[in-house]
Structure formats: C-alpha cells, structure tokens
Write an enzyme that holds these catalytic residues in place. Structure first.
Site, mmCIF file in Angstrom:
data_model
loop_
_atom_site.group_PDB
_atom_site.id
_atom_site.type_symbol
_atom_site.label_atom_id
_atom_site.label_comp_id
_atom_site.label_asym_id
_atom_site.label_seq_id
_atom_site.Cartn_x
_atom_site.Cartn_y
_atom_site.Cartn_z
ATOM 1 N N LYS A 1 8.071 0.415 0.272
ATOM 2 C CA LYS A 1 7.714 -0.605 -0.727
ATOM 3 C C LYS A 1 8.724 -0.585 -1.866
ATOM 4 O O LYS A 1 9.214 -1.630 -2.304
ATOM 5 C CB LYS A 1 6.322 -0.332 -1.303
ATOM 6 C CG LYS A 1 5.201 -0.812 -0.418
ATOM 7 C CD LYS A 1 3.861 -0.309 -0.930
ATOM 8 C CE LYS A 1 2.794 -0.477 0.127
ATOM 9 N NZ LYS A 1 1.611 0.348 -0.105
ATOM 10 N N ASP B 1 -2.944 -6.326 -4.423
ATOM 11 C CA ASP B 1 -3.611 -6.019 -3.145
ATOM 12 C C ASP B 1 -4.777 -6.977 -2.887
ATOM 13 O O ASP B 1 -5.251 -7.072 -1.750
ATOM 14 C CB ASP B 1 -4.199 -4.594 -3.203
ATOM 15 C CG ASP B 1 -3.352 -3.576 -2.460
ATOM 16 O OD1 ASP B 1 -2.709 -3.949 -1.469
ATOM 17 O OD2 ASP B 1 -3.357 -2.397 -2.869
ATOM 18 N N GLN C 1 -2.131 3.153 -3.979
ATOM 19 C CA GLN C 1 -2.091 3.423 -2.532
ATOM 20 C C GLN C 1 -3.397 4.070 -2.077
ATOM 21 O O GLN C 1 -3.877 5.029 -2.680
ATOM 22 C CB GLN C 1 -0.886 4.327 -2.226
ATOM 23 C CG GLN C 1 -0.658 4.614 -0.754
ATOM 24 C CD GLN C 1 -0.218 3.390 0.043
ATOM 25 O OE1 GLN C 1 0.390 2.473 -0.489
ATOM 26 N NE2 GLN C 1 -0.547 3.377 1.312
HETATM 27 N N1 GUN Z 1 -3.005 1.871 2.525
HETATM 28 C C1 GUN Z 1 -2.732 1.298 3.721
HETATM 29 N N2 GUN Z 1 -2.548 -0.033 3.593
HETATM 30 C C2 GUN Z 1 -2.721 -0.309 2.284
HETATM 31 C C3 GUN Z 1 -2.631 -1.502 1.526
HETATM 32 O O1 GUN Z 1 -2.394 -2.611 2.028
HETATM 33 N N3 GUN Z 1 -2.846 -1.367 0.195
HETATM 34 C C4 GUN Z 1 -3.127 -0.166 -0.388
HETATM 35 N N4 GUN Z 1 -3.331 -0.152 -1.693
HETATM 36 N N5 GUN Z 1 -3.209 0.955 0.277
HETATM 37 C C5 GUN Z 1 -2.996 0.880 1.618
#
Ligand code: GUN
Length: 296
Positions: A53, A120, A97
C-alpha cells in the site's frame, strides 16, 4: 478455456493511472492527497499488504504516512493516534489494518475514524449511507469488483447476481452495490440450502468465502460472469505453496462467459480502489467535484 479473462492487474494499473492524473491536478492546486495506514502488531500478511500500500501510494504521487504500533498497544493510545489523524489536514484517508490484536475492539476503533476519511468504508455511517443509496465511502474490494463488472457488461440492470459470503468487508457491501446497479441480488453463505441451484441461476457470481475451490465448475451457468474474491494459499508440489481462489478456475473457465483469475484478478483492484477512495476523500474535503470513474 472458453471464458474471457478479466485482467484485474491491467485494470488496476489503469485505475492507478487515473488516480495519478487526479493527484497531479490536485498538486497543481497546492493539495497533496495523503493516506495514513495504521498497523498494530507484526502479522506477516498484514506487513506485506501495508508495504505494498505504501509503495503504490507513493507511486501515484500521494503522501504516505505509516504508523506501526506494538502488538501490546492499548486502546487509549490507538484512539489518541486516530484523533490526531482525524484532525490532521494533510491526511485525507485513514486505514487501520485488520485484523487487530484480540485485546482491541475493532468496531470501536473503526468507528472512531472520521467517516469522511474512512477510505475502507467500514465506519457504521458509511455502511448506512451505502445501504440507503447515499453518497458514502465504499469498501475497496467490492468497489473493485463493481468496476470490473461495469467495464465488462456496461449495464448490470436486471441481471441475477449471487454473492457467496456475507462478510462486512466484502459480501454485504458487494450485495448493496449490485442492488444499486439494479441487479436481482441473492446473498448466499455456508448455511444456504441447495447452493448449487442458487448459483446455477446467476448471471453474475461473486465468490467471497475464503475456501479454496469451494465453487465447482458445474455450478456455473453457461456464459455467466465469475468474480473470484478468494485468495487462499495451498500446498503445491515440491513443498511449495500457491495462491488459488474460491472457484475451481480450470473447470469454471470452460463454462463461464468471463472470469477473474487468482492471482491477478480482484487482488490488485483492492489497493487501486483504496487509492481511488483517497483521491475521492481529498476532493470532497476540498469542495471539489467527484473524480470521474473512481466512485460507485
Ligand atoms: N485486512 C485485509 N484486508 C483489509 C482491508 O481491505 N482493509 C483493512 N483495513 N484491513 C484489511
């Protein structure tokens, strides 16, 4: 293989290109979109996601802020960080996360994020806005699936769609988005009776169950579009591992009209949509028009 391959990797590169174009225009106005990612603990898979990311955020010209906190971080410390990020004008998007370590309440933490910065789309306000068809932040993976479906089909109106999986992250928001595009939507899950028959009626199948090869080829209606959200690591020959989806790709691709591969399908679209959401959040925060083609 008779199905058209929906190339998520190429599509994601196109989305990132569009995002980069918007970032350039914003920077010309003196605005740099910024994305803050918070990682608590050292989960190996999460580490990989967060690194990717960060890399892609910088590649499209945005500011990337990473906050790595110890596994034993207490709730008040994490909440304090979120308060600071909420108040920081350089931060337009905040992602915590998941999963969080078990001593932390993820609902509480997610709902502490400013909904306007919730890239998100997990905050209850955004969930409610999406459910009522109002402008919201949309969860990244379902948004990526929707973009690929719209690109392939043009209009989705009137199509029968089955979403297999009812998670808050994928299944439920995916169903809302498909409903918003006038599909007839069924949400199926592990307790659904006669799942094979339900799937056989679907023009669109979105599989998000997290079980390798859960959907066999003979469940797929000839010509249907199959979006495989699963990313499952399985044992392969020679003690190696490989990634497979929730759908038996070899069998399904002989029947389907179009299908996403794993890897190289939905996966790359998730990060591309996170960047898209950050640009959207930045435009909204500055009273600018919605970036075209990047929202639901
Ligand atoms: N962990 C796995 N996929 C995601 C996601 O799309 N967003 C977040 N915040 N954590 C994750």
């Amino acid at each position: 293989m008779t199905a058209t391959l929906i190339d998520g990797k190429a599509f994601a590169a196109k989305v990132r290109g569009k995002v980069a174009g918007h970032v350039t225009r914003l920077k010309e106005m003196g605005i740099t979109p910024g994305l803050a990612v918070v990682l608590v603990g050292a989960d190996a898979a999460s580490e990989v996601y967060v690194r990717n990311k960060g890399k892609m955020t910088v590649e499209v010209g945005m500011a990337s802020f990473e906050h790595r906190l110890a596994e034993d971080t207490q709730e008040d410390e994490l909440m304090g960080l979120i308060d600071r990020l909420n108040a920081d004008p350089e931060v337009h998007g905040i992602l915590v996360q998941l999963p969080l370590p078990p001593h932390l309440n993820s609902d509480l933490v997610i709902n502490a994020i400013d909904p306007a910065k919730d890239v998100d789309g997990f905050h209850i306000l955004n969930v409610g806005l999406l459910g009522t068809g109002q402008r919201s932040m949309v969860p990244c993976t379902p948004l990526g699936c929707l973009m690929m479906l719209r690109d392939h089909h043009g209009s989705l109106s009137g199509l029968n769609a089955v979403v297999i999986g009812r998670s808050n992250i994928v299944g439920k928001p995916m169903a809302q988005l498909l409903l918003g595009d006038s599909c007839t939507v069924t949400i199926a899950h592990s307790r659904t009776k006669d799942l094979a028959d339900v799937v056989r009626r679907a023009d669109i199948v979105v599989a998000a169950v997290g079980r390798p090869g859960f959907v066999p080829g003979d469940w797929i209606k000839p010509g249907a579009t199959v979006i495989d959200v699963g990313i499952n690591r399985i044992e392969a020959e020679g003690g190696k591992t490989r990634l497979v989806g929730d759908v038996d790709f070899a069998a399904a691709s002989e029947v389907a009209g179009a299908i996403t591969p794993v890897p190289g399908g939905v996966g790359p679209m998730t990060i591309a949509c996170l960047l898209a959401n950050t640009v959207t959040a930045c435009c909204r925060a500055n009273g600018l028009p919605e970036p075209e083609g990047l929202t639901a």
